[in-house]
Design an enzyme around this catalytic site. Structure first.
Site, PDB file in Angstrom:
ATOM      1  N   SER A   6       0.799  -1.311   0.136  1.00 55.47           N
ATOM      2  CA  SER A   6      -0.064   0.097   0.086  1.00 55.47           C
ATOM      3  C   SER A   6       0.673   1.269  -0.178  1.00 55.47           C
ATOM      4  O   SER A   6       1.521   1.491   1.051  1.00 55.47           O
ATOM      5  CB  SER A   6      -1.062   0.116   1.224  1.00 55.47           C
ATOM      6  OG  SER A   6      -1.629   1.222   1.193  1.00 55.47           O
ATOM      7  N   HIS A  65      -2.180 -20.707 -17.908  1.00 45.02           N
ATOM      8  CA  HIS A  65      -2.755 -19.849 -18.768  1.00 45.02           C
ATOM      9  C   HIS A  65      -2.002 -18.526 -18.735  1.00 45.02           C
ATOM     10  O   HIS A  65      -1.633 -17.895 -20.165  1.00 45.02           O
ATOM     11  CB  HIS A  65      -4.259 -19.236 -18.413  1.00 45.02           C
ATOM     12  CG  HIS A  65      -5.031 -18.559 -19.382  1.00 45.02           C
ATOM     13  ND1 HIS A  65      -5.188 -18.733 -20.561  1.00 45.02           N
ATOM     14  CD2 HIS A  65      -5.705 -17.188 -19.234  1.00 45.02           C
ATOM     15  CE1 HIS A  65      -5.731 -17.582 -21.253  1.00 45.02           C
ATOM     16  NE2 HIS A  65      -6.027 -17.017 -20.396  1.00 45.02           N
ATOM     17  N   ARG A 111       2.292 -14.944 -21.189  1.00 42.88           N
ATOM     18  CA  ARG A 111       3.409 -14.123 -20.820  1.00 42.88           C
ATOM     19  C   ARG A 111       4.755 -14.613 -21.056  1.00 42.88           C
ATOM     20  O   ARG A 111       5.726 -14.016 -20.871  1.00 42.88           O
ATOM     21  CB  ARG A 111       3.279 -13.872 -19.390  1.00 42.88           C
ATOM     22  CG  ARG A 111       1.938 -12.736 -19.280  1.00 42.88           C
ATOM     23  CD  ARG A 111       1.629 -11.465 -20.179  1.00 42.88           C
ATOM     24  NE  ARG A 111       0.349 -11.071 -19.743  1.00 42.88           N
ATOM     25  CZ  ARG A 111       0.051  -9.946 -20.296  1.00 42.88           C
ATOM     26  NH1 ARG A 111       0.709  -9.356 -21.215  1.00 42.88           N
ATOM     27  NH2 ARG A 111      -1.295  -9.386 -20.166  1.00 42.88           N
TER      28      ARG A 111
HETATM   29  C1  LIG Z   1       0.931 -10.152 -26.020  1.00 39.40           C
HETATM   30  C2  LIG Z   1      -0.381  -9.287 -25.242  1.00 39.40           C
HETATM   31  C3  LIG Z   1      -0.946  -8.337 -25.752  1.00 39.40           C
HETATM   32  C4  LIG Z   1      -1.881  -7.798 -25.008  1.00 39.40           C
HETATM   33  N1  LIG Z   1      -2.359  -6.483 -25.236  1.00 39.40           N
HETATM   34  C5  LIG Z   1      -3.391  -5.559 -24.681  1.00 39.40           C
HETATM   35  C6  LIG Z   1      -3.920  -4.644 -25.231  1.00 39.40           C
HETATM   36  O1  LIG Z   1      -3.295  -4.005 -26.165  1.00 39.40           O
HETATM   37  N2  LIG Z   1      -4.849  -4.077 -24.531  1.00 39.40           N
HETATM   38  C7  LIG Z   1      -5.378  -4.665 -23.639  1.00 39.40           C
HETATM   39  O2  LIG Z   1      -6.567  -3.978 -22.948  1.00 39.40           O
HETATM   40  N3  LIG Z   1      -4.944  -5.829 -23.010  1.00 39.40           N
HETATM   41  C8  LIG Z   1      -4.130  -6.662 -23.653  1.00 39.40           C
HETATM   42  N4  LIG Z   1      -3.518  -7.827 -23.446  1.00 39.40           N
HETATM   43  C9  LIG Z   1      -4.260  -8.451 -21.883  1.00 39.40           C
HETATM   44  C10 LIG Z   1      -5.241  -9.386 -22.662  1.00 39.40           C
HETATM   45  O3  LIG Z   1      -6.447  -9.054 -23.542  1.00 39.40           O
HETATM   46  C11 LIG Z   1      -5.948 -10.052 -21.228  1.00 39.40           C
HETATM   47  O4  LIG Z   1      -6.617  -9.364 -20.547  1.00 39.40           O
HETATM   48  C12 LIG Z   1      -4.886 -10.697 -20.432  1.00 39.40           C
HETATM   49  O5  LIG Z   1      -3.837 -11.617 -21.381  1.00 39.40           O
HETATM   50  C13 LIG Z   1      -5.441 -11.643 -19.614  1.00 39.40           C
HETATM   51  O6  LIG Z   1      -6.232 -12.787 -20.167  1.00 39.40           O
HETATM   52  P1  LIG Z   1      -7.260 -13.408 -19.720  1.00 39.40           P
HETATM   53  O7  LIG Z   1      -8.674 -12.496 -19.509  1.00 39.40           O
HETATM   54  O8  LIG Z   1      -7.639 -14.523 -20.454  1.00 39.40           O
HETATM   55  O9  LIG Z   1      -7.022 -14.033 -18.117  1.00 39.40           O
HETATM   56  P2  LIG Z   1      -7.815 -13.831 -16.832  1.00 39.40           P
HETATM   57  O10 LIG Z   1      -8.474 -12.692 -16.370  1.00 39.40           O
HETATM   58  O11 LIG Z   1      -6.983 -14.570 -15.832  1.00 39.40           O
HETATM   59  O12 LIG Z   1      -9.101 -14.942 -16.974  1.00 39.40           O
HETATM   60  C14 LIG Z   1      -8.669 -16.321 -17.352  1.00 39.40           C
HETATM   61  C15 LIG Z   1      -9.892 -16.824 -18.152  1.00 39.40           C
HETATM   62  O13 LIG Z   1     -11.028 -16.758 -17.397  1.00 39.40           O
HETATM   63  C16 LIG Z   1     -12.348 -16.193 -17.866  1.00 39.40           C
HETATM   64  N5  LIG Z   1     -12.661 -15.121 -17.246  1.00 39.40           N
HETATM   65  C17 LIG Z   1     -12.158 -14.319 -16.623  1.00 39.40           C
HETATM   66  N6  LIG Z   1     -12.915 -13.412 -16.188  1.00 39.40           N
HETATM   67  C18 LIG Z   1     -13.899 -13.427 -16.759  1.00 39.40           C
HETATM   68  C19 LIG Z   1     -15.224 -12.418 -17.088  1.00 39.40           C
HETATM   69  N7  LIG Z   1     -15.252 -11.287 -16.445  1.00 39.40           N
HETATM   70  N8  LIG Z   1     -15.959 -12.709 -17.980  1.00 39.40           N
HETATM   71  C20 LIG Z   1     -15.792 -13.903 -18.665  1.00 39.40           C
HETATM   72  N9  LIG Z   1     -14.882 -14.576 -18.678  1.00 39.40           N
HETATM   73  C21 LIG Z   1     -13.926 -14.319 -17.803  1.00 39.40           C
HETATM   74  C22 LIG Z   1     -11.790 -16.109 -19.752  1.00 39.40           C
HETATM   75  O14 LIG Z   1     -12.213 -17.262 -20.234  1.00 39.40           O
HETATM   76  C23 LIG Z   1     -10.335 -15.882 -19.514  1.00 39.40           C
HETATM   77  O15 LIG Z   1      -9.581 -16.293 -20.600  1.00 39.40           O
HETATM   78  C24 LIG Z   1      -2.478  -8.354 -23.968  1.00 39.40           C
HETATM   79  C25 LIG Z   1      -2.164  -9.594 -23.558  1.00 39.40           C
HETATM   80  C26 LIG Z   1      -1.115 -10.183 -24.144  1.00 39.40           C
HETATM   81  C27 LIG Z   1      -0.484 -11.605 -23.685  1.00 39.40           C
END
Ligand SMILES: Cc1cc2nc3c(=O)[nH]c(=O)nc-3n(C[C@H](O)[C@H](O)[C@H](O)COP(=O)(O)OP(=O)(O)OC[C@H]3O[C@@H](n4cnc5c(N)ncnc54)[C@H](O)[C@@H]3O)c2cc1C
Length: 302
Positions: free
Chosen positions: A122, A218, A223
């Site tokens: 914090s 995941h 990453r």
């Molecule tokens: C190379 C790279 C470039 C990226 N560039 C950008 C960018 O330009 N701008 C940007 O904003 N982000 C960017 N991101 C972030 C990306 O879009 C995801 O937000 C991030 O990788 C987290 O992935 P996730 O939501 O699958 O993971 P988590 O939040 O851990 O979720 C895992 C899985 O749980 C499910 N889930 C979780 N929460 C919810 C929900 N509320 N509703 C429905 N399903 C859910 C989904 O299936 C999700 O895939 C980038 C990521 C990478 C790796």
């Protein structure tokens, strides 16, 4: 300095204590417990706690899929089967809690992974340390000309020196002003929650991050990938090494199917079949866009 003398003492104290337990423990993971693995110039990851092992994944799968798992007798084969078929919940039976020290701009990318539990240092309550990420010269690159979301050649000479100088000078000046604003020496002193707004995104923060193995995989798939920014990738790489020692069979399956594997679209599978029959397939006859074709070629030729 990644580890402060206080933290080093805390780690030594924690590691000097022994607890007996009937729970499953993993020797490779016991060796990691509390120890800090340095990342970037001031960061680290360290394992604070963990639950489960490769057997816990199989135990859960056998309860849940019962007879369906009988054809796969050994644990390694079962884990590979689960990974291959995208079964997720058995991997959720394992959990890990990490202490991570990381620059704020890396934390912003990291926190997008919502399926974890986080408790962050914090900066309303405490004073942030004077620690900023200053990239090593080999990690100061020009904007990529082929990928808007990436970096290209390494900056050299006078330009590299100037960039480094700006980063260091701005960090120093911002922190000097932070200290001056919160100081109560002859003044009231600005609240820490307000003074921090002037600090740059390369300042370090710390958090405890707890996640289950399915969601950790995941995170690592995204990453530890070459498309991820270097500064978060090095943290993912460090975590990969820990996970390999924690759940060797699951990590090996993850490495094979996710990190090393590739996903093909229906069009791509069709192209592979046509190629195997001896047809010369081009981007124009593949039905794929230029970008898709380039990535497909990358999979075939890598
Ligand atoms: C190379 C790279 C470039 C990226 N560039 C950008 C960018 O330009 N701008 C940007 O904003 N982000 C960017 N991101 C972030 C990306 O879009 C995801 O937000 C991030 O990788 C987290 O992935 P996730 O939501 O699958 O993971 P988590 O939040 O851990 O979720 C895992 C899985 O749980 C499910 N889930 C979780 N929460 C919810 C929900 N509320 N509703 C429905 N399903 C859910 C989904 O299936 C999700 O895939 C980038 C990521 C990478 C790796």
């Amino acid at each position: 300095m990644p580890i402060s003398p206080d933290q080093a003492q805390e780690i030594a104290d924690a590691r000097s204590q022994q607890n007996t337990t009937m729970r499953a423990t993993v020797p490779g993971m016991e060796a990691h417990l509390y120890t800090a693995h340095e990342v970037l110039d001031h960061g680290f990851i360290r394992v604070i706690d963990y639950m489960g092992d490769d057997s816990a994944i199989c135990q859960a799968a056998r309860v849940s899929y019962g007879k369906g798992t009988k054809s796969v007798q050994n644990d390694e084969g079962l884990i590979r089967y689960l990974m291959r078929h995208w079964h997720s919940t058995p991997f959720e039976m394992c959990e890990i809690k990490l202490h991570v020290k990381l620059p704020v701009f890396v934390a912003r990318q990291w926190i997008r992974h919502r399926t974890a539990n986080v408790n962050e240092y914090s900066a309303r309550y405490s004073i942030l340390d004077r620690e900023f990420y200053i990239p090593a010269p080999e990690h100061i690159n020009a904007q990529s000309v082929v990928n808007n979301q990436g970096r290209g050649k390494i900056l050299e000479g006078e330009e590299a020196a100037r960039v480094l100088e700006i980063l260091k000078a701005d960090s120093t000046r911002a922190y000097d002003n932070y200290e001056a604003m919160i100081s109560d020496d002859g003044q009231d002193g600005l609240a820490r929650e307000l003074a921090r707004m002037n600090l740059p995104a390369n300042i370090y923060t710390q958090w405890y991050w707890k996640v289950d193995l399915h969601n950790l995989f995941h995170f690592l798939r995204l990453r530890a990938d070459s498309h991820a920014q270097y500064e978060i990738r090095v943290y993912a790489d460090a975590i990969c090494k820990v996970v390999a020692d924690w759940v060797p069979a699951a990590y090996s399956a993850f490495e094979d199917y996710r990190l090393g594997g590739a996903q093909l679209s229906g069009k791509a599978v069709d192209c592979v079949r046509r190629m195997l029959k001896g047809e010369e397939v081009t981007q124009e006859t593949s039905g794929m866009s230029k970008g898709e074709w380039r990535e497909f070629q990358g999979v075939l030729k890598a």
